[in-house]
Scaffold this motif. Structure first.
Motif, PDB file in Angstrom:
ATOM      1  N   ALA A   4       0.829  -1.033   0.099  1.00 17.37           N
ATOM      2  CA  ALA A   4       0.164  -0.039   0.051  1.00 17.37           C
ATOM      3  C   ALA A   4       1.046   1.269  -0.160  1.00 17.37           C
ATOM      4  CB  ALA A   4      -0.677  -0.003   1.195  1.00 17.37           C
ATOM      5  N   THR A   6       0.379   5.032   0.833  1.00 16.84           N
ATOM      6  CA  THR A   6      -0.714   6.011   1.641  1.00 16.84           C
ATOM      7  C   THR A   6      -0.202   7.307   2.089  1.00 16.84           C
ATOM      8  OG1 THR A   6       0.178   4.991   3.720  1.00 16.84           O
ATOM      9  CG2 THR A   6      -1.780   4.052   2.351  1.00 16.84           C
ATOM     10  N   TYR A  32      -8.422   1.915  -3.776  1.00 17.82           N
ATOM     11  CA  TYR A  32      -9.424   1.128  -2.914  1.00 17.82           C
ATOM     12  C   TYR A  32     -10.334   2.272  -2.330  1.00 17.82           C
ATOM     13  CZ  TYR A  32      -6.086   2.536   0.570  1.00 17.82           C
ATOM     14  OH  TYR A  32      -5.055   3.312   1.621  1.00 17.82           O
ATOM     15  N   PHE A 223      -1.475  -0.880  -3.939  1.00 18.20           N
ATOM     16  CA  PHE A 223      -2.829  -0.104  -3.552  1.00 18.20           C
ATOM     17  C   PHE A 223      -2.483   1.367  -3.407  1.00 18.20           C
ATOM     18  CE2 PHE A 223      -3.143  -4.444  -1.682  1.00 18.20           C
ATOM     19  CZ  PHE A 223      -4.064  -5.055  -2.363  1.00 18.20           C
ATOM     20  N   ALA A 225      -4.008   4.843  -2.343  1.00 25.42           N
ATOM     21  CA  ALA A 225      -4.650   5.873  -1.515  1.00 25.42           C
ATOM     22  C   ALA A 225      -4.742   7.180  -2.104  1.00 25.42           C
ATOM     23  CB  ALA A 225      -4.140   5.835  -0.197  1.00 25.42           C
ATOM     24  N   GLY A 248      -3.929   2.565   5.270  1.00 28.19           N
ATOM     25  CA  GLY A 248      -3.506   1.226   4.520  1.00 28.19           C
ATOM     26  C   GLY A 248      -4.085  -0.188   4.698  1.00 28.19           C
ATOM     27  N   ALA A 251      -6.785  -1.152   2.578  1.00 30.62           N
ATOM     28  CA  ALA A 251      -6.673  -1.358   1.323  1.00 30.62           C
ATOM     29  C   ALA A 251      -7.258  -2.807   0.744  1.00 30.62           C
ATOM     30  CB  ALA A 251      -5.108  -1.164   0.911  1.00 30.62           C
ATOM     31  N   LEU A 262      -1.576  -6.965   3.837  1.00 31.09           N
ATOM     32  CA  LEU A 262      -0.526  -6.477   3.451  1.00 31.09           C
ATOM     33  C   LEU A 262       0.676  -7.023   3.774  1.00 31.09           C
ATOM     34  CD1 LEU A 262      -1.777  -2.704   3.764  1.00 31.09           C
ATOM     35  CD2 LEU A 262      -1.571  -3.856   1.675  1.00 31.09           C
ATOM     36  N   SER A 265       3.902  -1.496   3.930  1.00 32.89           N
ATOM     37  CA  SER A 265       3.107  -0.342   3.789  1.00 32.89           C
ATOM     38  C   SER A 265       4.160   0.981   3.460  1.00 32.89           C
ATOM     39  CB  SER A 265       2.206   0.314   5.056  1.00 32.89           C
ATOM     40  OG  SER A 265       1.790   1.263   5.179  1.00 32.89           O
ATOM     41  N   GLN A 327      -0.711   4.632   9.562  1.00 35.42           N
ATOM     42  CA  GLN A 327      -0.420   3.960   8.372  1.00 35.42           C
ATOM     43  C   GLN A 327       0.318   2.805   8.460  1.00 35.42           C
ATOM     44  OE1 GLN A 327      -2.496   4.598   6.258  1.00 35.42           O
ATOM     45  NE2 GLN A 327      -2.612   6.847   5.367  1.00 35.42           N
TER      46      GLN A 327
END
Length: 429
Positions: A4, A6, A32, A223, A225, A248, A251, A262, A265, A327
């Motif tokens: 992710a 973010t 997402y 992913f 954000a 995250g 996600a 995940l 991150s 996050q």
């Protein structure tokens, strides 16, 4: 591999830039959450691209992009965004873009409601600073179970029209009796749905099944954000937040694979602070208007979705440390370090003063509203760093600044952006 990317702060940290950079290592990029109420600006050798709804991976022809179930999608805006990208030479087709059948549709009346309510609030000075894109109203109706989803466009039968009629009847109570507007016309809304059903029918699918299969096959999924931790509906500066979960850990849920976890991150934060919209923003109190104007111009701080001037201030250690916590960041990217090239010395908000006491934990509510910045000054490098491509090539003062921020927020800064060009970054191994 599920990763992710973010935002650590209020949004506008440069996530699109980092997604574009890292997407070359991934097979799939997924948005997402959120809608077209924010934007990512990406500069490539082919030109400058502003994205509101589409994942930033759309600029790479060998990457599949997914718009997840956690999003709210305005098909009219999406049509225009795709057309603009195609005009710039970007190929977009159903093999390159997939739209979740569970994503909520942002209808024309959601956009209308958003503008009407913001106008009403502005008369008393209580506006939220909404982008007037209908996002909050789409999410509100989603949770009230009074909206349509993209999958409904695949089967516009009488049952869908009957549901839409019920929704329109309910909406007109507000439009007519609260705002004094003309009623929403059911047939117009039905024709609108039919238009976009025809346009996007080949793109809409079960993206959860697609992503589950891809993950099991070992494909790498990134992913993306929208906005940052401080705009999260639960953990942000409520009520001056977005209407979705931007963190995250959401996600996989917003992408359609809630049972997956995940692996990494990556948090994105600016070398200074910026903020679009209303709400508490302690960092801006640390600069004079003249200093803020200079920083705003140096960083070209105007919203990608709205063009509005962003509020700006020094890097905020208190807010950023909290964002890293929210996050669950394993590593960080620091963007726009080159914007600070002009400063002789660089202010940093090291702590907050709340009720006469210095605090380093990000507060909420009234304490945040009344917080004052405690400022530390660090030496500037006062030279152009946009040609630097290695950590060693940065001036010592710039390296000291990065290392100070890294220690202050408690997370490794791996990537440092030093310019707008696609290759204007360096990696700290």
């Amino acid at each position: 591999m599920l990763t992710a990317i973010t935002g650590i702060n209020w949004g506008d940290e440069g996530k699109g830039r980092m997604v574009d950079l890292l997407s070359q290592e991934y097979n799939i990029v997924v948005r997402y959450q959120g809608g077209n109420n924010a934007g990512h600006t990406v500069v490539t050798p082919e030109g400058k691209f502003v994205l509101n709804l589409l994942p930033s991976g759309i600029l790479r022809p060998d990457v599949v992009c997914v718009m997840g179930n956690g999003m709210v999608i305005d098909p009219a805006h999406l049509e225009k965004e795709i057309a603009a990208l195609r005009a710039q030479g970007i190929q977009i087709d159903p093999s390159h873009l997939k739209i979740s059948d569970r994503a909520t549709i942002c209808m024309p009346y959601h956009v209308a409601e958003d503008g009407l309510e913001e106008d009403r609030l502005s008369k008393s000075g209580n506006q939220f600073g909404s982008t007037r894109r209908g996002i909050a109203y789409s999410y509100g109706d989603k949770y009230m179970k009074k909206t349509l989803r993209m999958g409904d466009l695949l089967n516009l039968d009488q049952s869908v029209k009957d549901r839409l009629a019920t929704i329109v009847e309910w909406k007109n109570l507000t439009m007519e009796k609260v705002y004094g507007q003309k009623p929403i016309d059911l047939e117009e809304m039905w024709a609108w749905c039919q238009k976009y059903a025809e346009l996007f029918k080949d793109y809409i699918c079960d993206t959860g099944a697609f992503l589950d299969k891809a993950d099991r096959e070992g494909q790498k999924i990134l992913f993306e954000a929208q906005l940052g931790a401080l705009r999260d509906i639960d953990f942000g500066i409520y009520p001056f937040t977005s209407s979705s979960n931007v963190i995250g850990s959401y996600a996989p849920i917003g992408a359609g694979i809630p049972g997956h976890k995940l692996h990494k991150s990556i948090g994105i934060m600016k070398a200074y602070s910026s903020c679009v919209g209303e709400g508490p923003f302690t960092a801006e109190l640390a600069m004079t208007e003249e200093e803020k104007n200079a920083l705003r111009e140096a960083g070209h701080e105007f919203g990608a979705a709205t063009g509005r001037p962003r509020r700006v201030g020094p890097f905020d250690v208190v807010a950023s440390r909290y964002g890293v916590f929210c996050q669950g960041a394993d590593e960080l990217a620091l963007t726009l370090l080159d914007v600070l090239d002009y400063m002789e010395e660089i202010p940093v908000v090291e702590k907050y003063l709340v009720n006469g006491e210095e605090v380093d934990r990000f507060p909420m509510g009234e304490a945040l509203d009344n917080a004052k910045p405690v400022v530390k000054f660090l030496p500037g490098w006062h030279c152009d760093i946009t040609t630097c491509r290695t950590w060693e090539s940065l001036p010592q003062a710039a390296k000291d600044y990065v290392e100070y921020l890294e220690k202050a927020v408690g997370c490794k800064i791996k990537y440092v952006s030093v310019g707008a060009a696609r290759d204007a970054y360096l990696v700290r191994e």
